[in-house]
Design a protein around this motif. Structure first.
Motif, PDB file in Angstrom:
ATOM      1  N   VAL A 223      14.594  -2.454 144.264  1.00 18.75           N
ATOM      2  CA  VAL A 223      15.508  -2.811 145.352  1.00 18.75           C
ATOM      3  C   VAL A 223      16.214  -4.118 145.004  1.00 18.75           C
ATOM      4  O   VAL A 223      15.584  -5.082 144.560  1.00 18.75           O
ATOM      5  N   THR A 224      17.515  -4.146 145.200  1.00 12.22           N
ATOM      6  CA  THR A 224      18.306  -5.346 144.920  1.00 12.22           C
ATOM      7  C   THR A 224      18.215  -6.321 146.093  1.00 12.22           C
ATOM      8  O   THR A 224      18.217  -5.912 147.256  1.00 12.22           O
ATOM      9  N   ILE A 225      18.160  -7.606 145.794  1.00  9.97           N
ATOM     10  CA  ILE A 225      18.094  -8.607 146.858  1.00  9.97           C
ATOM     11  C   ILE A 225      19.363  -8.557 147.709  1.00  9.97           C
ATOM     12  O   ILE A 225      20.436  -8.211 147.241  1.00  9.97           O
ATOM     13  N   THR A 226      19.211  -8.915 148.972  1.00  8.69           N
ATOM     14  CA  THR A 226      20.339  -8.921 149.893  1.00  8.69           C
ATOM     15  C   THR A 226      21.124 -10.228 149.747  1.00  8.69           C
ATOM     16  O   THR A 226      20.712 -11.152 149.034  1.00  8.69           O
ATOM     17  N   LYS A 227      22.243 -10.287 150.468  1.00  7.66           N
ATOM     18  CA  LYS A 227      23.064 -11.491 150.417  1.00  7.66           C
ATOM     19  C   LYS A 227      22.321 -12.697 150.995  1.00  7.66           C
ATOM     20  O   LYS A 227      22.398 -13.805 150.446  1.00  7.66           O
ATOM     21  N   SER A 228      21.577 -12.500 152.074  1.00  7.51           N
ATOM     22  CA  SER A 228      20.826 -13.607 152.665  1.00  7.51           C
ATOM     23  C   SER A 228      19.710 -14.068 151.732  1.00  7.51           C
ATOM     24  O   SER A 228      19.418 -15.267 151.647  1.00  7.51           O
ATOM     25  N   PRO A 240      13.111 -26.911 144.706  1.00  4.95           N
ATOM     26  CA  PRO A 240      12.372 -25.643 144.728  1.00  4.95           C
ATOM     27  C   PRO A 240      11.097 -25.662 145.550  1.00  4.95           C
ATOM     28  O   PRO A 240      10.808 -24.693 146.266  1.00  4.95           O
ATOM     29  N   GLU A 241      10.343 -26.736 145.488  1.00  9.47           N
ATOM     30  CA  GLU A 241       9.079 -26.774 146.215  1.00  9.47           C
ATOM     31  C   GLU A 241       9.309 -26.980 147.714  1.00  9.47           C
ATOM     32  O   GLU A 241       8.567 -26.456 148.551  1.00  9.47           O
ATOM     33  N   THR A 242      10.366 -27.730 148.055  1.00  6.88           N
ATOM     34  CA  THR A 242      10.649 -28.017 149.468  1.00  6.88           C
ATOM     35  C   THR A 242      11.152 -26.785 150.199  1.00  6.88           C
ATOM     36  O   THR A 242      10.744 -26.510 151.333  1.00  6.88           O
ATOM     37  N   TYR A 243      12.042 -26.020 149.544  1.00  7.32           N
ATOM     38  CA  TYR A 243      12.676 -24.875 150.206  1.00  7.32           C
ATOM     39  C   TYR A 243      12.082 -23.534 149.776  1.00  7.32           C
ATOM     40  O   TYR A 243      12.704 -22.497 149.939  1.00  7.32           O
ATOM     41  N   SER A 244      10.879 -23.575 149.253  1.00  7.89           N
ATOM     42  CA  SER A 244      10.218 -22.340 148.828  1.00  7.89           C
ATOM     43  C   SER A 244       9.887 -21.459 150.029  1.00  7.89           C
ATOM     44  O   SER A 244       9.238 -21.899 150.980  1.00  7.89           O
ATOM     45  N   PRO A 245      10.325 -20.178 150.001  1.00 12.22           N
ATOM     46  CA  PRO A 245       9.971 -19.259 151.090  1.00 12.22           C
ATOM     47  C   PRO A 245       8.468 -19.041 151.211  1.00 12.22           C
ATOM     48  O   PRO A 245       7.975 -18.677 152.286  1.00 12.22           O
ATOM     49  N   LEU A 246       7.735 -19.263 150.130  1.00 15.98           N
ATOM     50  CA  LEU A 246       6.292 -19.085 150.160  1.00 15.98           C
ATOM     51  C   LEU A 246       5.589 -20.243 150.870  1.00 15.98           C
ATOM     52  O   LEU A 246       4.484 -20.078 151.391  1.00 15.98           O
ATOM     53  N   LYS A 247       6.231 -21.397 150.907  1.00 16.91           N
ATOM     54  CA  LYS A 247       5.644 -22.572 151.561  1.00 16.91           C
ATOM     55  C   LYS A 247       6.149 -22.749 152.982  1.00 16.91           C
ATOM     56  O   LYS A 247       5.390 -23.090 153.883  1.00 16.91           O
ATOM     57  N   ASN A 248       7.442 -22.572 153.162  1.00  9.09           N
ATOM     58  CA  ASN A 248       8.038 -22.787 154.480  1.00  9.09           C
ATOM     59  C   ASN A 248       9.211 -21.825 154.643  1.00  9.09           C
ATOM     60  O   ASN A 248      10.347 -22.137 154.293  1.00  9.09           O
ATOM     61  N   GLU A 249       8.919 -20.657 155.180  1.00  7.36           N
ATOM     62  CA  GLU A 249       9.933 -19.617 155.298  1.00  7.36           C
ATOM     63  C   GLU A 249      11.069 -20.038 156.226  1.00  7.36           C
ATOM     64  O   GLU A 249      12.241 -19.743 155.963  1.00  7.36           O
ATOM     65  N   ALA A 250      10.745 -20.738 157.305  1.00  9.01           N
ATOM     66  CA  ALA A 250      11.780 -21.163 158.258  1.00  9.01           C
ATOM     67  C   ALA A 250      12.759 -22.129 157.596  1.00  9.01           C
ATOM     68  O   ALA A 250      13.982 -22.018 157.774  1.00  9.01           O
ATOM     69  N   LYS A 251      12.214 -23.066 156.845  1.00  5.97           N
ATOM     70  CA  LYS A 251      13.080 -24.035 156.167  1.00  5.97           C
ATOM     71  C   LYS A 251      13.922 -23.340 155.088  1.00  5.97           C
ATOM     72  O   LYS A 251      15.102 -23.678 154.892  1.00  5.97           O
ATOM     73  N   ARG A 255      18.028 -23.202 155.077  1.00  2.00           N
ATOM     74  CA  ARG A 255      18.789 -23.614 153.905  1.00  2.00           C
ATOM     75  C   ARG A 255      19.698 -22.478 153.441  1.00  2.00           C
ATOM     76  O   ARG A 255      20.847 -22.699 153.049  1.00  2.00           O
ATOM     77  N   GLY A 256      19.196 -21.262 153.497  1.00  2.00           N
ATOM     78  CA  GLY A 256      20.003 -20.108 153.110  1.00  2.00           C
ATOM     79  C   GLY A 256      21.215 -19.918 154.002  1.00  2.00           C
ATOM     80  O   GLY A 256      22.293 -19.527 153.547  1.00  2.00           O
ATOM     81  N   GLN A 257      21.062 -20.212 155.286  1.00  2.00           N
ATOM     82  CA  GLN A 257      22.196 -20.113 156.206  1.00  2.00           C
ATOM     83  C   GLN A 257      23.266 -21.145 155.884  1.00  2.00           C
ATOM     84  O   GLN A 257      24.467 -20.870 156.022  1.00  2.00           O
ATOM     85  N   ILE A 258      22.843 -22.307 155.446  1.00  2.00           N
ATOM     86  CA  ILE A 258      23.804 -23.335 155.017  1.00  2.00           C
ATOM     87  C   ILE A 258      24.614 -22.825 153.829  1.00  2.00           C
ATOM     88  O   ILE A 258      25.829 -23.012 153.752  1.00  2.00           O
ATOM     89  N   VAL A 259      23.923 -22.163 152.908  1.00  2.00           N
ATOM     90  CA  VAL A 259      24.604 -21.613 151.732  1.00  2.00           C
ATOM     91  C   VAL A 259      25.621 -20.545 152.143  1.00  2.00           C
ATOM     92  O   VAL A 259      26.756 -20.523 151.651  1.00  2.00           O
ATOM     93  N   GLN A 260      25.237 -19.660 153.053  1.00  2.00           N
ATOM     94  CA  GLN A 260      26.149 -18.600 153.489  1.00  2.00           C
ATOM     95  C   GLN A 260      27.379 -19.175 154.192  1.00  2.00           C
ATOM     96  O   GLN A 260      28.499 -18.699 153.995  1.00  2.00           O
ATOM     97  N   LYS A 261      27.186 -20.193 155.012  1.00  2.00           N
ATOM     98  CA  LYS A 261      28.324 -20.834 155.674  1.00  2.00           C
ATOM     99  C   LYS A 261      29.242 -21.485 154.648  1.00  2.00           C
ATOM    100  O   LYS A 261      30.472 -21.488 154.793  1.00  2.00           O
TER     101      LYS A 261
END
Length: 286
Positions: A223-228, A240-251, A255-261
């Motif tokens: 499966v290919t990753i989505t745009k989000s 990488p460690e701060t925004y890792s989905p494995l450590k803090n999914e909400a953060k 951050r991903g929403q900032i990239v999309q905007k």
């Protein structure tokens, strides 16, 4: 003396009869001075105009000397073959090319890391000026102003030490790399070389770690990753460690929403995961 014995006076010759050098008039002297001054200014202006070009040539040459040519050749060949053999202590990892992934994957990286990637020659003067300005306001080193090419140069050949000497080498290497490789090649090297956290290098390894997916499209059984998700991967490059989905999914999602905007503000069009690679554009929609 003539025949009668009288002495005849020889007529005096005018002083101008002799070919003597005359002193120039004050007007001539002033004219010559103005001519010399204009000539000096023109020479100085020519030198000043040539300085940036000479400095550029010098930096590109320095970058060539600093770069490990064999390492660059091996990296480019490995990307084309789809597998990178671990070098300098890095792990073996799968490699991916631009035409194998949906456009939103690399567009997300360009948008957040270096939105003028296609306009500069490896070093972005605007970005550097902005970074210096912010650093002065903060009173500390808050921004680096590094382009994607500069980050690639640092990851390949330099240390992470924050010194002016290292920054100078980084700029020289980036200018050389931009001359030696196409933008697509540089982007491919960067995506397959950069660190994504948790010991993973390269975007394909990161997609598999964080989402159990691939960045490639059309791969049977995968499966290919989505745009989000692509935006989340691009967002964690800052730390990488701060925004890792494995450590803090909400953060990571924030951050991903900032990239999309950011992508939307730059005019990147929504790209489907279909279509021929030759029809895809790397730059934002005009």
């Amino acid at each position: 003396m003539n025949e009668t014995g009288m002495i005849l006076e020889r007529p005096l010759l005018h002083e101008n009869t002799f070919d003597q050098k005359q002193s120039p008039s004050p007007y001539m002297q002033a004219t010559d001075r103005r001519t010399m001054v204009r000539l000096r200014w023109r020479i100085l202006l020519l030198i000043l105009m040539c300085l940036p070009f000479m400095a550029y040539i010098g930096l590109v040459g320095t970058g060539y000397l600093l770069a490990d040519q064999q390492q660059l050749v091996q990296l480019e060949a490995s990307i084309q073959n789809g597998w990178i053999k671990g070098e300098k202590g890095l792990p073996d990892r799968p490699a991916v090319r631009i035409q194998e992934m949906p456009p939103y994957v690399y567009q997300a990286i360009i948008a957040i890391e270096d939105h003028r990637f296609y306009q500069h020659a490896g070093v972005d003067p605007r970005g550097l000026a902005r970074a210096v300005y912010v650093d002065l306001l903060e009173g500390q080193k808050a921004q680096g102003g590094s382009t994607i090419t500069m980050q690639l140069a640092r990851n390949l050949f330099l240390t992470q030490d924050k010194t002016f000497l290292r920054k100078g080498k980084e700029m020289a290497l980036a200018l050389y790399l931009d001359q030696a490789y196409t933008k697509q090649q540089l982007l491919e090297m960067y995506m397959n070389q950069v660190y994504y956290g948790h010991g993973k290098y390269g975007i394909e390894s990161a997609a598999n770690l964080y989402f159990g997916k691939t960045v490639k499209e059309g791969v049977p059984g995968k499966v290919t990753i989505t745009k989000s998700e692509a935006a989340m991967l691009a967002g964690l490059l800052k730390s990488p460690e701060t925004y890792s989905p494995l450590k803090n999914e909400a953060k990571a999602k924030a951050r991903g929403q900032i990239v999309q905007k950011r992508m939307e503000s730059l005019g990147y069009r929504d790209s489907s995961a279909t279509g021929q690679a030759s029809e895809r554009v790397l730059q934002p929609a005009q």
